[in-house]
Design an enzyme around this catalytic site. Sequence first.
Site, mmCIF file in Angstrom:
data_model
loop_
_atom_site.group_PDB
_atom_site.id
_atom_site.type_symbol
_atom_site.label_atom_id
_atom_site.label_comp_id
_atom_site.label_asym_id
_atom_site.label_seq_id
_atom_site.Cartn_x
_atom_site.Cartn_y
_atom_site.Cartn_z
ATOM 1 N N GLU A 150 0.681 -1.298 -0.167
ATOM 2 C CA GLU A 150 -0.160 -0.035 -0.054
ATOM 3 C C GLU A 150 0.868 1.183 -0.067
ATOM 4 O O GLU A 150 2.249 1.023 0.296
ATOM 5 C CB GLU A 150 -0.724 -0.030 1.106
ATOM 6 C CG GLU A 150 -1.753 -1.197 1.389
ATOM 7 C CD GLU A 150 -2.848 -1.272 2.576
ATOM 8 O OE1 GLU A 150 -2.604 -0.198 3.195
ATOM 9 O OE2 GLU A 150 -3.534 -2.041 2.459
ATOM 10 N N PRO A 151 0.329 2.407 -0.246
ATOM 11 C CA PRO A 151 1.023 3.802 -0.283
ATOM 12 C C PRO A 151 1.977 3.845 0.916
ATOM 13 O O PRO A 151 3.160 4.172 0.988
ATOM 14 C CB PRO A 151 0.239 4.856 -0.402
ATOM 15 C CG PRO A 151 -1.146 4.115 -0.935
ATOM 16 C CD PRO A 151 -1.090 2.639 -0.696
ATOM 17 N N ALA A 153 2.437 1.189 3.442
ATOM 18 C CA ALA A 153 2.725 -0.175 3.823
ATOM 19 C C ALA A 153 3.342 -1.066 2.714
ATOM 20 O O ALA A 153 2.957 -1.458 1.796
ATOM 21 C CB ALA A 153 1.618 -1.171 4.286
ATOM 22 N N ARG A 282 10.076 -16.627 -2.872
ATOM 23 C CA ARG A 282 11.469 -15.806 -3.052
ATOM 24 C C ARG A 282 12.318 -16.775 -3.803
ATOM 25 O O ARG A 282 13.222 -15.919 -4.602
ATOM 26 C CB ARG A 282 11.976 -15.627 -1.361
ATOM 27 C CG ARG A 282 11.544 -14.108 -1.243
ATOM 28 C CD ARG A 282 12.027 -13.802 0.306
ATOM 29 N NE ARG A 282 11.352 -12.531 0.500
ATOM 30 C CZ ARG A 282 10.692 -12.035 1.494
ATOM 31 N NH1 ARG A 282 11.263 -12.723 2.798
ATOM 32 N NH2 ARG A 282 10.492 -10.923 1.792
ATOM 33 N N GLN A 318 43.105 -8.609 -19.358
ATOM 34 C CA GLN A 318 42.449 -9.266 -18.324
ATOM 35 C C GLN A 318 41.549 -8.487 -17.648
ATOM 36 O O GLN A 318 40.700 -9.053 -16.979
ATOM 37 C CB GLN A 318 43.757 -9.587 -17.369
ATOM 38 C CG GLN A 318 44.720 -10.621 -17.626
ATOM 39 C CD GLN A 318 45.755 -11.077 -16.250
ATOM 40 O OE1 GLN A 318 45.709 -10.194 -15.394
ATOM 41 N NE2 GLN A 318 46.473 -11.978 -16.752
ATOM 42 N N SER A 353 17.847 -20.655 8.403
ATOM 43 C CA SER A 353 18.881 -19.656 8.353
ATOM 44 C C SER A 353 18.326 -18.464 7.194
ATOM 45 O O SER A 353 19.134 -17.970 6.554
ATOM 46 C CB SER A 353 20.241 -20.033 7.982
ATOM 47 O OG SER A 353 20.503 -20.874 8.708
ATOM 48 N N GLU A 403 9.237 -8.243 -3.595
ATOM 49 C CA GLU A 403 9.212 -9.096 -2.871
ATOM 50 C C GLU A 403 10.381 -9.097 -1.531
ATOM 51 O O GLU A 403 11.086 -9.764 -1.311
ATOM 52 C CB GLU A 403 9.953 -10.287 -3.740
ATOM 53 C CG GLU A 403 8.652 -11.027 -4.587
ATOM 54 C CD GLU A 403 7.789 -12.095 -3.963
ATOM 55 O OE1 GLU A 403 8.518 -13.090 -3.588
ATOM 56 O OE2 GLU A 403 6.742 -11.974 -4.406
#
Length: 423
Positions: A150-151, A153, A282, A318, A353, A403
Amino acid sequence: MGATDTAEQQVAAAMAGSADSTFSMELSQDQLDIRDWVHGFAESVVRPAASEWDEREETPWPVIQEAAKIGLYGFEGLAQFWADPSGLTLPIVNEELFWGDAGIGMSIFGTSLAVAAIFGNGSPDQLAEWVPQCFGTPEDPKVASFCSSEPDAGSDVSAIRTVAKYDEATDEWVINGQKAWATNGGIADVHVVIASVDRELGSRGHAAFVIPPGTKGCEQGAKVKKHGIRASHTADVHLDDCRIPGSCLLGGKEKLDERIARVREGKKSKGQAAMRTFELSRPTVGAQALGIARAAYEYSLDYAKERQQFGKPIIENQAIAFTLADMAVEIEAARMLVWHASWMGRAGKDFDSAQGSMSKLKAGEVAVWVTERAIQILGGNGYTREFPVERMARDAKIYTIFEGTSEIQRLVISRAISGVHVR
Ligand SMILES: Cc1cc2nc3c(=O)[nH]c(=O)nc-3n(C[C@H](O)[C@H](O)[C@H](O)COP(=O)(O)OP(=O)(O)OC[C@H]3O[C@@H](n4cnc5c(N)ncnc54)[C@H](O)[C@@H]3O)c2cc1C
């Protein structure tokens, strides 16, 4: 090899190639076939269309339809990718598709975020009812949208102000609020909305709702003009007295009431609706970032072999060759994290973890770094829209933002590894 074999016998057997180890990093024939099939689609359909849809900043419906026709976009396809017990098929598919183009990839795979929310929170009946509607049919494909942000959140999901009130008389939920940044927001048939049923409880008072197609009061707000993934539609969604049947609460009212009662008694809840969705998705999002990184790496590797300066290909320096070596290493390392977390998710292992967050953090940052290096290797050409690495760099940046931003991934990881409520 028997349990009683000596260490010497075991080493000898392994060296002779006769160890009956169950561990293997080799992809199965099925996985290889699916990878090649998606790659073929990405190469022949997605990549040639990438620049056009990036410039148009519109959802590429004809490409979505092509993907639906071959079974890449749709419930059966997703179920087949998900069914792989190793968990690797889904990230492999995402990497290949986003190798083709991330904007188009997101317009094809944006739906799966809403689907993941239904999977994560819904009952089997709700899955059967809503998931097919998220995709439509190959003749008439549809997209779905997951609306959490949300704007006010974004990272702070607990600040969600959208509220859902139960109307007992009609057995309906009435939803009011404004969602921001929703992928496919307003153009979707099915919207999955996270709303608060009890503001006092913060994110523990959240629930996920399906807004069925054509529901009055669910409207698209402003469409966002973006830096990257521009073929993917992003918009605000307004929810004004949006009435939906009681059955649209994912998981059902009985479960919600029990959960809220547990939270009120101070007991632990099993996790919040939005967080569960993110945990599931994720590593897959990390795989998308990997696809962009690999595309930019491959392009710049070829370019460096072709481009001559000072009478030799620039890769003979290189400075260029080592950069490409580092790019390759970073991509491999990120892929291992993505695959490991995907396997953990599929095998139902605890992300003790925060391995899901680790994979997304690493892959997102690698995509940004690799695409930036790719521009550098292409020099002036890299900075122009005549060459694809410019678009890839713009596309990659979203992977450190949506995300969960990179900072939020670090917060999740640091809390998981330390047990300390790091702020
Ligand atoms: C293209 C696009 C598509 C999107 N699609 C969707 C979608 O489909 N559905 C959906 O619900 N949302 C979607 N989002 C929203 C996205 O998830 C949010 O933008 C993201 O979570 C960040 O929120 P924010 O933009 O409000 O940033 P903020 O939360 O305001 O963060 C701003 C900065 O502050 C940092 N920050 C915030 N809190 C902390 C903290 N505690 N510690 C350290 N740093 C902190 C952040 O890392 C960031 O750098 C999309 C966004 C974009 C741009």
